[in-house]
Design an enzyme around this catalytic site. Sequence first.
Site, PDB file in Angstrom:
ATOM      1  N   GLU A 263       0.860  -1.188   0.000  1.00 44.39           N
ATOM      2  CA  GLU A 263       0.000   0.000   0.000  1.00 44.39           C
ATOM      3  C   GLU A 263       0.890   1.229   0.000  1.00 44.39           C
ATOM      4  O   GLU A 263       1.869   1.286   0.754  1.00 44.39           O
ATOM      5  CB  GLU A 263      -0.841   0.117   1.291  1.00 44.39           C
ATOM      6  CG  GLU A 263      -2.025  -0.782   1.398  1.00 44.39           C
ATOM      7  CD  GLU A 263      -2.837  -0.512   2.682  1.00 44.39           C
ATOM      8  OE1 GLU A 263      -2.665   0.550   3.328  1.00 44.39           O
ATOM      9  OE2 GLU A 263      -3.629  -1.388   3.041  1.00 44.39           O
ATOM     10  N   GLU A 317     -13.542   5.807  -0.338  1.00 43.38           N
ATOM     11  CA  GLU A 317     -14.402   4.858   0.376  1.00 43.38           C
ATOM     12  C   GLU A 317     -15.155   5.579   1.482  1.00 43.38           C
ATOM     13  O   GLU A 317     -14.582   5.942   2.510  1.00 43.38           O
ATOM     14  CB  GLU A 317     -13.544   3.714   0.937  1.00 43.38           C
ATOM     15  CG  GLU A 317     -12.902   2.876  -0.156  1.00 43.38           C
ATOM     16  CD  GLU A 317     -11.891   1.860   0.379  1.00 43.38           C
ATOM     17  OE1 GLU A 317     -12.300   0.878   1.010  1.00 43.38           O
ATOM     18  OE2 GLU A 317     -10.673   2.079   0.171  1.00 43.38           O
ATOM     19  N   LYS A 320     -15.339   4.611   5.532  1.00 44.34           N
ATOM     20  CA  LYS A 320     -14.168   4.514   6.411  1.00 44.34           C
ATOM     21  C   LYS A 320     -14.313   5.522   7.535  1.00 44.34           C
ATOM     22  O   LYS A 320     -14.808   6.632   7.333  1.00 44.34           O
ATOM     23  CB  LYS A 320     -12.895   4.785   5.605  1.00 44.34           C
ATOM     24  CG  LYS A 320     -12.565   3.657   4.639  1.00 44.34           C
ATOM     25  CD  LYS A 320     -11.084   3.494   4.494  1.00 44.34           C
ATOM     26  CE  LYS A 320     -10.713   2.023   4.585  1.00 44.34           C
ATOM     27  NZ  LYS A 320      -9.269   1.822   4.411  1.00 44.34           N
ATOM     28  N   GLU A 326      -8.993   9.667   5.372  1.00 47.87           N
ATOM     29  CA  GLU A 326      -9.240   8.224   5.257  1.00 47.87           C
ATOM     30  C   GLU A 326     -10.234   7.898   4.148  1.00 47.87           C
ATOM     31  O   GLU A 326     -10.172   6.830   3.543  1.00 47.87           O
ATOM     32  CB  GLU A 326      -9.757   7.661   6.583  1.00 47.87           C
ATOM     33  CG  GLU A 326      -8.692   7.564   7.672  1.00 47.87           C
ATOM     34  CD  GLU A 326      -7.676   6.468   7.393  1.00 47.87           C
ATOM     35  OE1 GLU A 326      -8.089   5.399   6.927  1.00 47.87           O
ATOM     36  OE2 GLU A 326      -6.473   6.690   7.624  1.00 47.87           O
TER      37      GLU A 326
END
Length: 468
Positions: A263, A317, A320, A326
């Site tokens: 990542e 997303e 999250k 985030e």
Amino acid sequence: MASLAFSFFFFFLSLIASSSEAGSVGINYGRVANNLPTPTKVVELLKSQGINRVKLYDTDATVLTALANSGINVTVAMPNELLSAAAADQSFTDTWLQANIIKYYPSTQIEAIAVGNEVFVDPQNTTNYLVPAMKNVHASLVKQNLDNAIKISSPIALSALQSSYPTSSGSFKPELIEPVIKPMLEFLRQTGSYLMVNAYPFFAYAANSDTISLDYALFKENPGVIDSGNGLKYNNLFDAQIDAVNAAMSALQYDDVKVTVSETGWPSLGDNNEIGAGGDNAASYNGNLVRHVLNGSGTPLRPRDPLNVFLFALFNENQKTGPTSERNYGLFYPSEEKVYDIPLTVAQVNKSSLSPPSGTGRSQVPVTGDVSPSNAGVTWCVASGDTSEEKVQHALDYACGEGGADCAPIQPGAMCYNPNTLEAHASYAFNSYYQKKSRGVGTCDFGGAAYVVTQAPRYGKCEFPTGY
Ligand SMILES: *[C@@H]1O[C@H](CO)[C@@H](O)[C@H](O)[C@H]1NC(C)=O
Ligand SMILES: *[C@@H]1O[C@H](CO)[C@@H](O)[C@H](O)[C@H]1NC(C)=O
Ligand SMILES: *[C@@H]1O[C@H](CO)[C@@H](O)[C@H](O)[C@H]1NC(C)=O
Ligand SMILES: *[C@@H]1O[C@H](CO)[C@@H](O)[C@H](O)[C@H]1NC(C)=O
């Protein structure tokens, strides 16, 4: 000074030499959201972008089915919650493998299984289960004769490091080393696998924006940072982070285990206190990283190892938790619209490339012209005669100890013991270190006690290797 110029020169050449072997760019397909396109549409999106490696956080059936016959290689994950069961019982991993891998393979080209994710910082503390779980999954793969096709690893967070600055001082947290790091590295070595590392220069920058320059974090033109431990020059924080992990592995004599960056990313939006978050910075970080990976650059410590990275992440997303950043790491909105435009393939890099041709512009270090490029692969490192004995001895001890040089041939009775002089022994050790470090910049320096030569050194019957 001359030796420094020499080693810069050879580093420069090694960049050119290795630029044909590109690394790979994949992407993390996280799904902590309630507004994402269907997996079938996502696979079309990936294909349209030329992305051929993807990493998942589970083994979701609809996703794995959608990826069948797509030409996309897949890294799946066994979630942390399953580690204790997987560690306890091989019949559990046999069953898990059947239902989550064998069922889809090989139509779905699964290339790796991430056993857990950032296990050392899991609030449930699943650390003790990690290596036993990896071993049981591996044993289950062996039964299916799939242990060569499918690799097993486990992404670690950079917080597994005790020290990362200067880069060459990289070391793992002492309390993790014996219980889990060494057994895991041994497992990775024995199974021909690699260490997965989640690396976020964004976090380091956001927490230290007073001392770390944004340009350094974003791969932009900057003065670079010299590693005071080995003289290597870092032009970006990403390389420094990855090499801190490489140094930590070297310190445990696991130089041969490679890293895959499982990542890395930069948020396009953040809260007011999240310094550096933003669309332009995210585009710079991810775009420049992709260029760096695809033009074949390795890191200063491992210039010849192509970088393999998985960007984080495919989508923003919305479910999250935590700070705004985030929810804003995505390259795409759920609508499939781009959050920002960056190249993801070699063809796109070539098309968009405003950067200088390979081999130039990496740094402003002087390049001497006194050695012909055809000699580039054939250099050795020797001790310089005009340095104090104490200094040479100290450097010799370092090379044979922490440095990981192969010093067996200079032990009594071995081939390079004679002549039994400090200079001969130090030369052997320095050269071993230099070759092991792929003749990287600054790796033949030893505080001025060593320099690069273009003729094979002559000490008795001793042969100096030029590669490991
Ligand atoms: C996908 O995996 C296959 C089999 O391991 C390998 O030959 C191929 O090079 C991989 N492709 C990519 C894009 O990683
Ligand atoms: C997790 O477990 C290990 C081993 O039992 C222990 O050393 C460590 O302190 C624990 N970590 C946390 C965060 O509880
Ligand atoms: C990209 O450019 C390099 C260097 O000019 C060239 O060797 C390579 O074939 C190009 N690749 C594509 C896919 O255009
Ligand atoms: C590779 O890409 C990076 C990032 O854009 C650039 O700084 C470097 O000069 C390039 N190296 C080569 C050998 O093209």
